[in-house]
Design an enzyme around this catalytic site. Structure first.
Site, short mmCIF file in Angstrom:
data_model
loop_
_atom_site.label_atom_id
_atom_site.label_comp_id
_atom_site.label_asym_id
_atom_site.label_seq_id
_atom_site.Cartn_x
_atom_site.Cartn_y
_atom_site.Cartn_z
N PHE A 1 -5.65 5.68 -0.63
CA PHE A 1 -4.69 4.60 -0.55
C PHE A 1 -4.67 3.82 -1.86
O PHE A 1 -5.73 3.44 -2.39
CB PHE A 1 -5.04 3.62 0.58
CG PHE A 1 -4.74 4.14 1.95
CD1 PHE A 1 -3.49 3.95 2.52
CD2 PHE A 1 -5.71 4.82 2.67
CE1 PHE A 1 -3.20 4.43 3.79
CE2 PHE A 1 -5.44 5.30 3.94
CZ PHE A 1 -4.18 5.10 4.49
N ILE B 1 -7.57 1.33 10.56
CA ILE B 1 -8.65 2.31 10.53
C ILE B 1 -9.91 1.68 9.90
O ILE B 1 -9.82 0.75 9.09
CB ILE B 1 -8.25 3.58 9.74
CG1 ILE B 1 -7.85 3.23 8.31
CG2 ILE B 1 -7.14 4.33 10.45
CD1 ILE B 1 -7.57 4.46 7.44
N PHE C 1 2.24 9.86 2.70
CA PHE C 1 2.51 9.87 4.13
C PHE C 1 2.90 8.50 4.69
O PHE C 1 3.42 8.41 5.79
CB PHE C 1 1.31 10.42 4.92
CG PHE C 1 0.03 9.64 4.78
CD1 PHE C 1 -0.21 8.50 5.54
CD2 PHE C 1 -0.94 10.05 3.88
CE1 PHE C 1 -1.39 7.79 5.42
CE2 PHE C 1 -2.13 9.35 3.75
CZ PHE C 1 -2.34 8.21 4.52
N ASP C 2 2.70 7.42 3.93
CA ASP C 2 3.09 6.11 4.46
C ASP C 2 3.07 5.08 3.34
O ASP C 2 2.38 5.24 2.33
CB ASP C 2 2.12 5.68 5.57
CG ASP C 2 2.67 4.52 6.40
OD1 ASP C 2 3.88 4.27 6.36
OD2 ASP C 2 1.86 3.86 7.09
N TYR D 1 -8.83 9.22 10.44
CA TYR D 1 -8.32 9.76 11.70
C TYR D 1 -9.15 10.89 12.26
O TYR D 1 -8.79 11.50 13.28
CB TYR D 1 -6.86 10.20 11.52
CG TYR D 1 -5.96 9.03 11.17
CD1 TYR D 1 -5.51 8.16 12.16
CD2 TYR D 1 -5.60 8.79 9.86
CE1 TYR D 1 -4.72 7.08 11.84
CE2 TYR D 1 -4.79 7.70 9.53
CZ TYR D 1 -4.36 6.85 10.53
OH TYR D 1 -3.57 5.77 10.22
N TYR E 1 0.82 -1.21 0.00
CA TYR E 1 0.00 0.00 0.00
C TYR E 1 0.86 1.25 0.00
O TYR E 1 2.02 1.26 0.43
CB TYR E 1 -0.92 0.02 1.23
CG TYR E 1 -0.20 0.35 2.52
CD1 TYR E 1 -0.05 1.67 2.96
CD2 TYR E 1 0.36 -0.66 3.30
CE1 TYR E 1 0.63 1.97 4.14
CE2 TYR E 1 1.03 -0.38 4.48
CZ TYR E 1 1.17 0.94 4.89
OH TYR E 1 1.86 1.23 6.05
#
Length: 297
Positions: A288, A245, A225-226, A271, A215
């Site tokens: 994502f 999440i 961000f990730d 979030y 991912y």
């Protein structure tokens, strides 16, 4: 690497006459040896690899661990009966040698945290196959070889991060630019949106299963961000456990093995008002890019 190897004590009582060898565990649960082919059974300190399937009282499959992300293994401990924490599954496995099969029958009302499917049945049958039995020295050598292989694999995955990031970012930018408008699907109940970019095969993920994925996560302005590549391994999600999440829990039930997709997750499924400082601001919708490597049943 294999984790949480279970150590336990062996205890059995010989039980009734039957056409098949029948045994009672230390808690009184019935074990039937369905296939007895191993000339040598497992010994104290041996490691036993095994497959496990769970059936209801109508022989309908409830769970299968044959295709688990990691092989199931336990070590036969030294000593006698475990009075503090007897485990009938482990006691059953300790009776077997490589190639042996056994069925363990446990009344449903004796199973802690039984699933809703189990509670519909009067008993649950655990069908266990011992696939390999090795001694401790062989096991330790095997673990070291697997550790070295995992380390090499991790380095290879990390080396691909920049290349894969560029591919994912381009697909996310296409969404931001409105190029997938006709392909957007929406989960009406949650509001989550998703786009199947490449369709895989098989069934979608379900609670109780494990989904293995690559991912990349982005803000709606395209800021990354990730991703899992920087950690050097795919990411495993145990659906229904609440470990990710809500948007992932819902989104991964829409995807199949080998799907490539975008999940567009509203803030309330991510979030929320707090965000995830310092990168994810409050009330942020997230995007994502997902590649589903496997769905383990």
């Amino acid at each position: 690497m294999l984790k949480n190897i279970c150590f336990f004590f062996l205890a059995i009582l010989l039980f009734a006459c039957s056409s098949e060898p029948t045994i009672l565990t230390s808690q009184g649960y019935k074990v039937v040896i369905d296939k007895d082919v191993a000339a040598e059974k497992s010994q104290e300190t041996d490691f036993v690899y095994f497959d496990l399937k769970i059936f209801d009282d109508k022989d309908s499959l409830l769970q299968s661990y044959e295709n688990a992300p990691e092989p199931l293994v336990i070590q036969i401990a030294e000593g006698g009966v475990s009075k503090d924490a007897p485990n009938p599954v482990m006691e059953t496995i300790a009776l077997l040698g490589a190639g042996d099969h056994a069925s363990l029958i446990i009344p449903t009302d004796s199973i802690p945290n039984a699933t809703p499917e189990m509670l519909k049945s009067s008993f649950v049958k655990y069908k266990i196959v011992a696939t390999e039995v090795i001694d401790q020295a062989t096991f330790e050598a095997k673990m070291e070889a697997e550790r070295q292989e995992a380390e090499r694999g991790s380095m290879e995955i990390k080396a691909r991060e920049e290349e894969e990031q560029a591919k994912a970012k381009a697909l996310v930018q296409n969404y931001i630019d409105g190029k997938y408008k006709g392909d957007i699907q929406t989960d009406e109940e949650s509001g989550l949106k998703y786009i199947i970019l490449e369709k895989g095969e098989g069934e979608t993920g379900k609670p109780g299963q494990v989904v293995e994925a690559n991912y990349f996560g982005y803000l709606t302005d395209g800021t990354p961000f990730d991703n899992n590549y920087k950690y050097g391994r795919p990411f495993n999600v145990n659906l229904g456990r609440g470990g990710v999440i809500p948007g992932w829990e819902i989104g991964l039930t829409k995807l199949r093995k080998n799907d490539k997709a975008l999940l567009i997750i509203p803030s309330e499924l991510a979030y929320g008002e707090r965000g995830s400082p310092p990168i994810i601001p409050p009330n942020s919708e997230l995007i994502f890019y997902m590649e589903i490597l496997n769905v383990f049943y």
